[in-house]
Design an enzyme around this catalytic site. Structure first.
Site, PDB file in Angstrom:
ATOM      1  N   HIS A 121      -9.070   6.827   2.549  1.00 12.09           N
ATOM      2  CA  HIS A 121      -9.529   7.185   3.852  1.00 12.09           C
ATOM      3  C   HIS A 121     -10.364   8.034   4.082  1.00 12.09           C
ATOM      4  O   HIS A 121     -10.838   9.029   5.020  1.00 12.09           O
ATOM      5  CB  HIS A 121      -8.177   7.758   4.911  1.00 12.09           C
ATOM      6  CG  HIS A 121      -8.043   6.996   6.047  1.00 12.09           C
ATOM      7  ND1 HIS A 121      -8.389   7.502   7.302  1.00 12.09           N
ATOM      8  CD2 HIS A 121      -7.824   5.739   6.312  1.00 12.09           C
ATOM      9  CE1 HIS A 121      -8.199   6.497   8.302  1.00 12.09           C
ATOM     10  NE2 HIS A 121      -7.986   5.505   7.646  1.00 12.09           N
ATOM     11  N   GLU A 174      -9.342   2.330  -1.919  1.00 13.92           N
ATOM     12  CA  GLU A 174      -9.666   1.804  -0.685  1.00 13.92           C
ATOM     13  C   GLU A 174     -10.434   2.929   0.188  1.00 13.92           C
ATOM     14  O   GLU A 174      -9.789   4.050   0.026  1.00 13.92           O
ATOM     15  CB  GLU A 174      -8.774   1.237   0.457  1.00 13.92           C
ATOM     16  CG  GLU A 174      -9.134   0.987   1.546  1.00 13.92           C
ATOM     17  CD  GLU A 174      -8.023   0.696   2.916  1.00 13.92           C
ATOM     18  OE1 GLU A 174      -6.977   0.083   2.253  1.00 13.92           O
ATOM     19  OE2 GLU A 174      -8.045   0.585   3.863  1.00 13.92           O
ATOM     20  N   TYR A 186      -2.822  11.713   6.486  1.00 10.64           N
ATOM     21  CA  TYR A 186      -2.853  10.148   6.827  1.00 10.64           C
ATOM     22  C   TYR A 186      -2.090   9.342   6.406  1.00 10.64           C
ATOM     23  O   TYR A 186      -1.355   9.344   5.067  1.00 10.64           O
ATOM     24  CB  TYR A 186      -4.365   9.794   6.100  1.00 10.64           C
ATOM     25  CG  TYR A 186      -4.618   8.475   6.190  1.00 10.64           C
ATOM     26  CD1 TYR A 186      -4.797   7.919   7.559  1.00 10.64           C
ATOM     27  CD2 TYR A 186      -4.392   7.477   5.144  1.00 10.64           C
ATOM     28  CE1 TYR A 186      -4.723   6.302   7.501  1.00 10.64           C
ATOM     29  CE2 TYR A 186      -4.495   6.095   5.112  1.00 10.64           C
ATOM     30  CZ  TYR A 186      -4.549   5.546   6.327  1.00 10.64           C
ATOM     31  OH  TYR A 186      -4.767   4.066   6.585  1.00 10.64           O
ATOM     32  N   GLU A 194      -4.386  -7.609   4.718  1.00  2.00           N
ATOM     33  CA  GLU A 194      -3.466  -6.418   5.394  1.00  2.00           C
ATOM     34  C   GLU A 194      -2.594  -7.119   6.626  1.00  2.00           C
ATOM     35  O   GLU A 194      -3.433  -7.524   7.419  1.00  2.00           O
ATOM     36  CB  GLU A 194      -4.293  -5.253   5.594  1.00  2.00           C
ATOM     37  CG  GLU A 194      -3.544  -4.040   6.134  1.00  2.00           C
ATOM     38  CD  GLU A 194      -4.243  -2.803   6.544  1.00  2.00           C
ATOM     39  OE1 GLU A 194      -5.687  -2.882   7.019  1.00  2.00           O
ATOM     40  OE2 GLU A 194      -4.047  -1.756   6.388  1.00  2.00           O
ATOM     41  N   ASP A 241      -3.513  -2.170  15.241  1.00  2.00           N
ATOM     42  CA  ASP A 241      -4.466  -1.915  16.070  1.00  2.00           C
ATOM     43  C   ASP A 241      -5.492  -3.171  16.229  1.00  2.00           C
ATOM     44  O   ASP A 241      -6.122  -3.208  17.016  1.00  2.00           O
ATOM     45  CB  ASP A 241      -5.182  -0.781  15.904  1.00  2.00           C
ATOM     46  CG  ASP A 241      -6.004  -0.111  14.782  1.00  2.00           C
ATOM     47  OD1 ASP A 241      -4.762   0.209  14.038  1.00  2.00           O
ATOM     48  OD2 ASP A 241      -7.101  -0.516  14.580  1.00  2.00           O
ATOM     49  N   GLU A 261     -13.572  -1.338   6.293  1.00  2.00           N
ATOM     50  CA  GLU A 261     -13.026  -1.540   7.493  1.00  2.00           C
ATOM     51  C   GLU A 261     -13.794  -0.943   8.676  1.00  2.00           C
ATOM     52  O   GLU A 261     -13.535  -1.465   9.954  1.00  2.00           O
ATOM     53  CB  GLU A 261     -11.513  -1.141   7.640  1.00  2.00           C
ATOM     54  CG  GLU A 261     -11.395   0.358   7.488  1.00  2.00           C
ATOM     55  CD  GLU A 261     -10.040   0.995   7.439  1.00  2.00           C
ATOM     56  OE1 GLU A 261      -9.215   0.479   6.800  1.00  2.00           O
ATOM     57  OE2 GLU A 261      -9.482   1.992   8.196  1.00  2.00           O
ATOM     58  N   ARG A 282     -13.823  -5.345   3.418  1.00  2.00           N
ATOM     59  CA  ARG A 282     -12.587  -5.124   4.429  1.00  2.00           C
ATOM     60  C   ARG A 282     -12.942  -5.355   5.682  1.00  2.00           C
ATOM     61  O   ARG A 282     -11.670  -4.862   6.516  1.00  2.00           O
ATOM     62  CB  ARG A 282     -12.119  -3.518   4.105  1.00  2.00           C
ATOM     63  CG  ARG A 282     -11.689  -3.066   2.955  1.00  2.00           C
ATOM     64  CD  ARG A 282     -10.160  -3.176   2.517  1.00  2.00           C
ATOM     65  NE  ARG A 282      -9.449  -2.451   3.490  1.00  2.00           N
ATOM     66  CZ  ARG A 282      -8.250  -2.719   4.192  1.00  2.00           C
ATOM     67  NH1 ARG A 282      -7.852  -4.169   4.154  1.00  2.00           N
ATOM     68  NH2 ARG A 282      -7.735  -1.975   5.220  1.00  2.00           N
ATOM     69  N   TRP A 297     -11.830  11.505   8.589  1.00  2.00           N
ATOM     70  CA  TRP A 297     -10.500  10.998   8.620  1.00  2.00           C
ATOM     71  C   TRP A 297     -10.647   9.495   8.686  1.00  2.00           C
ATOM     72  O   TRP A 297     -11.492   8.741   9.114  1.00  2.00           O
ATOM     73  CB  TRP A 297     -10.137  11.080  10.301  1.00  2.00           C
ATOM     74  CG  TRP A 297      -8.665  10.758  10.244  1.00  2.00           C
ATOM     75  CD1 TRP A 297      -7.472  11.215   9.959  1.00  2.00           C
ATOM     76  CD2 TRP A 297      -8.126   9.438  10.643  1.00  2.00           C
ATOM     77  NE1 TRP A 297      -6.320  10.418   9.866  1.00  2.00           N
ATOM     78  CE2 TRP A 297      -6.651   9.331  10.424  1.00  2.00           C
ATOM     79  CE3 TRP A 297      -8.612   8.137  11.267  1.00  2.00           C
ATOM     80  CZ2 TRP A 297      -5.886   8.282  11.124  1.00  2.00           C
ATOM     81  CZ3 TRP A 297      -7.949   7.317  11.602  1.00  2.00           C
ATOM     82  CH2 TRP A 297      -6.581   7.135  11.359  1.00  2.00           C
ATOM     83  N   ARG A 355       0.863  -1.015   0.043  1.00  2.00           N
ATOM     84  CA  ARG A 355       0.001  -0.093  -0.002  1.00  2.00           C
ATOM     85  C   ARG A 355       0.783   1.124  -0.007  1.00  2.00           C
ATOM     86  O   ARG A 355       1.870   1.424   0.784  1.00  2.00           O
ATOM     87  CB  ARG A 355      -0.838   0.071   1.257  1.00  2.00           C
ATOM     88  CG  ARG A 355      -1.952   1.153   1.307  1.00  2.00           C
ATOM     89  CD  ARG A 355      -2.587   1.141   2.603  1.00  2.00           C
ATOM     90  NE  ARG A 355      -1.870   1.926   3.537  1.00  2.00           N
ATOM     91  CZ  ARG A 355      -2.579   2.512   4.694  1.00  2.00           C
ATOM     92  NH1 ARG A 355      -3.694   2.071   4.947  1.00  2.00           N
ATOM     93  NH2 ARG A 355      -1.935   3.240   5.551  1.00  2.00           N
ATOM     94  N   ASP A 358      -5.083   3.906  -0.053  1.00  2.00           N
ATOM     95  CA  ASP A 358      -6.229   4.188   0.951  1.00  2.00           C
ATOM     96  C   ASP A 358      -6.462   5.541   0.848  1.00  2.00           C
ATOM     97  O   ASP A 358      -5.676   6.502   1.288  1.00  2.00           O
ATOM     98  CB  ASP A 358      -5.783   3.753   2.310  1.00  2.00           C
ATOM     99  CG  ASP A 358      -7.000   3.664   3.156  1.00  2.00           C
ATOM    100  OD1 ASP A 358      -7.981   4.349   2.980  1.00  2.00           O
ATOM    101  OD2 ASP A 358      -6.720   3.163   4.387  1.00  2.00           O
TER     102      ASP A 358
HETATM  103  C1  GCO Z   1      -5.936   0.615   7.271  1.00  2.00           C
HETATM  104  C2  GCO Z   1      -6.600   1.429   7.950  1.00  2.00           C
HETATM  105  C3  GCO Z   1      -5.819   2.060   9.256  1.00  2.00           C
HETATM  106  C4  GCO Z   1      -6.951   2.694  10.212  1.00  2.00           C
HETATM  107  C5  GCO Z   1      -6.720   2.509  11.600  1.00  2.00           C
HETATM  108  C6  GCO Z   1      -7.536   3.176  12.439  1.00  2.00           C
HETATM  109  O1  GCO Z   1      -6.402   0.633   6.159  1.00  2.00           O
HETATM  110  O2  GCO Z   1      -5.118  -0.016   7.637  1.00  2.00           O
HETATM  111  O3  GCO Z   1      -7.051   2.835   7.332  1.00  2.00           O
HETATM  112  O4  GCO Z   1      -4.894   2.628   8.894  1.00  2.00           O
HETATM  113  O5  GCO Z   1      -6.682   3.988   9.986  1.00  2.00           O
HETATM  114  O6  GCO Z   1      -6.570   1.058  11.743  1.00  2.00           O
HETATM  115  O7  GCO Z   1      -7.703   2.383  13.769  1.00  2.00           O
HETATM  116 MG    MG Z   2      -7.987   1.787   5.603  1.00  2.00          MG
END
Ligand code: GCO
Ligand code: MG
Length: 404
Positions: free
Chosen positions: A214, A238, A159, A341, A318, A264, A285, A404, A147, A212
């Site tokens: 975002h 994404e 970001y 991922e 996370d 996600e 996702r 965000w 990515r 991404d």
């Molecule tokens: C990704 C995500 C992460 C998120 C994060 C938020 O595609 O990995 O966008 O970067 O921002 O997991 O908690």
């Molecule tokens: Mg993402």
């Protein structure tokens, strides 16, 4: 068999993780990940105050029934807090069931549909030269799909760039208030195609490249970006627009052949419904950890398979190693696996959570340990207590809060 104990371990070996541990009268234990980045304690309270007291005495083999009992029985359905809590219970029950059977979890999900699970890593750079170095670093680690995110000329913090370490892993701001990033959509839209051009020129046509956005674009801006990136054949674009409004994807899809990935932040089948039935996306996702567990996500992926849509689970740092382990078992089992991922975790996190899954040559393997294959070192976890931390917020240059 009966559940005799249910407890939570909250630890911060560099970032916060919430882990559920269930114990049975036969001495089997099961782990589940309940980490909701930046809102961890809301899930702790949901579980501690409302769910864990209900689990003691239940038969851990009744996974589907327990899931329905907690989902339907609560009356208040869906939402990230509820579904992260349910996910932890669901995965801990699958862990126990698989341990009781003496099998790795993927065997209970139908067995392996492939030999290995392709993962993508994160390459980030303030500018193009730094990004190219970061792609090189990922390739040296074995990744075969990357990515790519960069800073945008004129913006201070963007970001996926300034809050990352040398491994491409996000570093969370630990403190009383979120960091503020800045944003300018026009500058971003002008910049990204040039970034893809530079990366293709350096690494050739074959390397799968992901990006991404975002949730920062309007549908028509996303359509424009998708078209502009077509010559560089991205693996996917994404989260190009906030997806609460599923209709937005009709417009984007109409204009571009760039593959689209989303989900996600989704936590239920209903967030996806028209995206799947109208084939408006290519990749779903959602992660086990945020979608209510293996039980509902397996159903989603099987449904998506009928529409030729593939899995592509969210897997940043996370998601704890417990959530990642569950993901890799599911990835191996579902027929319509797309990509996973995977950013890895800090050395200390890997000590707190010892896991059977491995990463080699850009691929993940779940390992053959019974269950999900994760052991939690509770003493080490206790030595690294919860530390409040926030995700950044994002403002336009005139100060307006932006997605965000
Ligand atoms: C990704 C995500 C992460 C998120 C994060 C938020 O595609 O990995 O966008 O970067 O921002 O997991 O908690
Ligand atoms: Mg993402």
């Amino acid at each position: 068999m009966k559940i005799v104990d249910a407890k939570l371990v909250v630890t911060s070996p560099g970032r916060n993780f919430v882990t559920l541990k269930l114990t049975t009268d036969e001495g089997l234990t099961g782990l589940g990940d309940a980490t909701l980045n930046g809102r961890e304690l809301a899930v702790v309270s949901y579980l501690d105050d409302h769910v864990l007291p209900l689990l003691v005495g239940l038969d851990p083999h009744r996974i589907e029934d327990t899931w329905q009992y907690l989902y339907r029985g609560a009356y208040w359905r869906r939402g990230p807090v509820t579904m992260a809590a349910l996910a932890a219970v669901d995965v801990a029950l699958w862990d126990i069931k698989a341990k009781a059977a003496g099998l790795p979890l993927y065997q209970l999900l139908g067995g392996a549909s492939r030999d290995r699970v392709r993962a993508y890593g994160h390459a980030n750079g303030a500018g193009v030269p730094e990004l190219l170095d970061s792609v090189r670093a990922r390739l040296a680690e074995g990744y075969q799909a990357v990515r790519i995110q960069t800073g945008v000329p004129g913006l201070k913090a963007v970001y996926g760039v300034h809050t990352t370490d040398e491994h491409g892993a996000a570093v969370l701001h630990q403190g009383a208030r979120p960091l503020v990033e800045d944003w300018d959509t026009d500058a971003y839209l002008r910049h990204v195609p040039a970034v893809f051009e530079a990366v293709r020129a350096e690494f050739g046509d074959e390397l799968p490249l992901l990006h991404d956005a975002h949730h920062r674009l309007t549908p028509i801006q996303a359509a424009r970006l998708g078209k502009d990136l077509e010559p560089y054949r991205p693996f996917w674009l994404e989260d190009c627009t906030p997806a609460e409004n599923q209709d937005a994807f009709r417009l984007i899809r109409h204009h571009t052949t760039t593959p689209l990935a989303v989900g996600e932040v989704f936590n239920s089948f209903h967030d996806y419904q028209s995206l799947i039935t109208e084939r408006l996306i290519d990749y779903a996702r959602s992660a086990v950890t945020h979608f209510g567990g293996v039980t509902p996500l397996r159903k989603l992926f099987d449904f998506a398979a009928q529409y030729q849509i593939k899995s592509a689970m969210h897997g940043p740092e996370d998601i704890s190693p417990v959530g990642m382990a569950a993901a890799v078992h599911l990835d191996l089992a579902v027929h319509n696996f797309g990509i996973q991922e995977y950013s890895g975790h800090s050395a200390l996190t890997e000590e707190v959570f010892r896991h059977a899954y491995t990463f080699t040559d850009g691929h993940l393997y779940p390992g053959e340990a019974p269950g999900i294959g994760v052991e939690l070192d509770e003493e080490l976890a206790a030595a690294h207590p919860y530390a409040p931390a926030y995700l950044p917020v994002n403002r336009l240059q005139d100060g307006t809060v932006h997605d965000w």
